[in-house]
Motif scaffolding. Structure first.
Motif, PDB file in Angstrom:
ATOM      1  N   ARG A   5     113.630  17.115  34.656  1.00  0.00           N
ATOM      2  CA  ARG A   5     112.777  17.652  33.604  1.00  0.00           C
ATOM      3  C   ARG A   5     112.675  19.157  33.793  1.00  0.00           C
ATOM      4  O   ARG A   5     112.690  19.651  34.909  1.00  0.00           O
ATOM      5  CB  ARG A   5     111.391  17.048  33.692  1.00  0.00           C
ATOM      6  N   PRO A   6     112.490  19.881  32.750  1.00  0.00           N
ATOM      7  CA  PRO A   6     112.332  21.335  32.903  1.00  0.00           C
ATOM      8  C   PRO A   6     110.993  21.651  33.578  1.00  0.00           C
ATOM      9  O   PRO A   6     110.007  20.945  33.418  1.00  0.00           O
ATOM     10  CB  PRO A   6     112.384  21.859  31.473  1.00  0.00           C
ATOM     11  N   ALA A   7     110.985  22.739  34.370  1.00  0.00           N
ATOM     12  CA  ALA A   7     109.770  23.146  35.086  1.00  0.00           C
ATOM     13  C   ALA A   7     108.738  23.633  34.085  1.00  0.00           C
ATOM     14  O   ALA A   7     109.082  24.184  33.032  1.00  0.00           O
ATOM     15  CB  ALA A   7     110.099  24.265  36.066  1.00  0.00           C
ATOM     16  N   PRO A   8     107.459  23.442  34.414  1.00  0.00           N
ATOM     17  CA  PRO A   8     106.434  23.925  33.492  1.00  0.00           C
ATOM     18  C   PRO A   8     106.508  25.442  33.368  1.00  0.00           C
ATOM     19  O   PRO A   8     106.960  26.149  34.273  1.00  0.00           O
ATOM     20  CB  PRO A   8     105.127  23.502  34.148  1.00  0.00           C
ATOM     21  N   LEU A   9     106.042  25.925  32.265  1.00  0.00           N
ATOM     22  CA  LEU A   9     106.093  27.368  32.018  1.00  0.00           C
ATOM     23  C   LEU A   9     105.198  28.121  33.009  1.00  0.00           C
ATOM     24  O   LEU A   9     104.063  27.721  33.291  1.00  0.00           O
ATOM     25  CB  LEU A   9     105.647  27.672  30.586  1.00  0.00           C
ATOM     26  N   LEU A  20     105.603  28.441  36.253  1.00  0.00           N
ATOM     27  CA  LEU A  20     105.582  27.924  37.618  1.00  0.00           C
ATOM     28  C   LEU A  20     106.236  28.903  38.596  1.00  0.00           C
ATOM     29  O   LEU A  20     105.738  29.120  39.692  1.00  0.00           O
ATOM     30  CB  LEU A  20     106.286  26.561  37.682  1.00  0.00           C
ATOM     31  N   LYS A  21     107.305  29.554  38.168  1.00  0.00           N
ATOM     32  CA  LYS A  21     108.002  30.498  39.029  1.00  0.00           C
ATOM     33  C   LYS A  21     107.087  31.684  39.380  1.00  0.00           C
ATOM     34  O   LYS A  21     106.993  32.082  40.542  1.00  0.00           O
ATOM     35  CB  LYS A  21     109.269  30.980  38.325  1.00  0.00           C
TER      36      LYS A  21
END
Length: 142
Positions: free
Chosen positions: A17-21, A23-24
């Motif tokens: 799944r794509p990482a939540p916005l 998070l980086k």
């Protein structure tokens, strides 16, 4: 699974799944905060430490200069002789030798007796001067 569509459905389940916005950015900020907290000296404390070292060096230098100046003033005020100056006893011996040099016709025993009398007189005069000073100091205390 015979159909292509079933296979695609199955593969969708396994895809990441794509990482939540954001998070980086949150991870980088948390790592930076941990690094800042683990520092022994923060930038503010570094400035305080450096300033205190400079002030300590300045106060030590000022104390050294003031002590030297006070020592010079006390020496000038008290007119203390240097280390090479004669002590009162040596000075009395020198004066006694000059006195005895002017009396060449005395025998050794007379010279010794005269020297002893002269030295005793000098010591008594020195001690009486010290006792008079102590007496006046005692008067001035009250």
């Amino acid at each position: 699974m015979k159909h292509e569509r079933d296979v695609e459905e199955l593969l969708k389940r396994f895809s990441p799944r794509p990482a939540p916005l954001g998070l980086k950015e949150l991870t980088i900020q948390a790592a930076g905060q941990k690094i800042r907290e683990s520092r022994l000296l923060t930038p503010g404390w570094r400035w305080i430490f450096a300033t205190s070292l400079v002030l300590l060096a300045f106060s030590a230098l000022a104390d050294w200069q003031i002590s030297a100046l006070e020592q010079n003033r006390l020496s000038a005020l008290l007119d203390l002789p240097g280390e090479k100056a004669l002590s009162p006893e040596k000075q009395a011996d020198k004066e006694a030798a000059e006195l005895l040099a002017n009396l060449p016709d005395l025998d050794a025993a007379s010279k010794k007796l005269l020297r002893r009398a002269f030295l005793d007189e000098e010591r008594a005069a020195t001690q009486s001067g010290q006792s008079a000073r102590r007496f006046t100091e005692g008067i001035h205390e009250y």
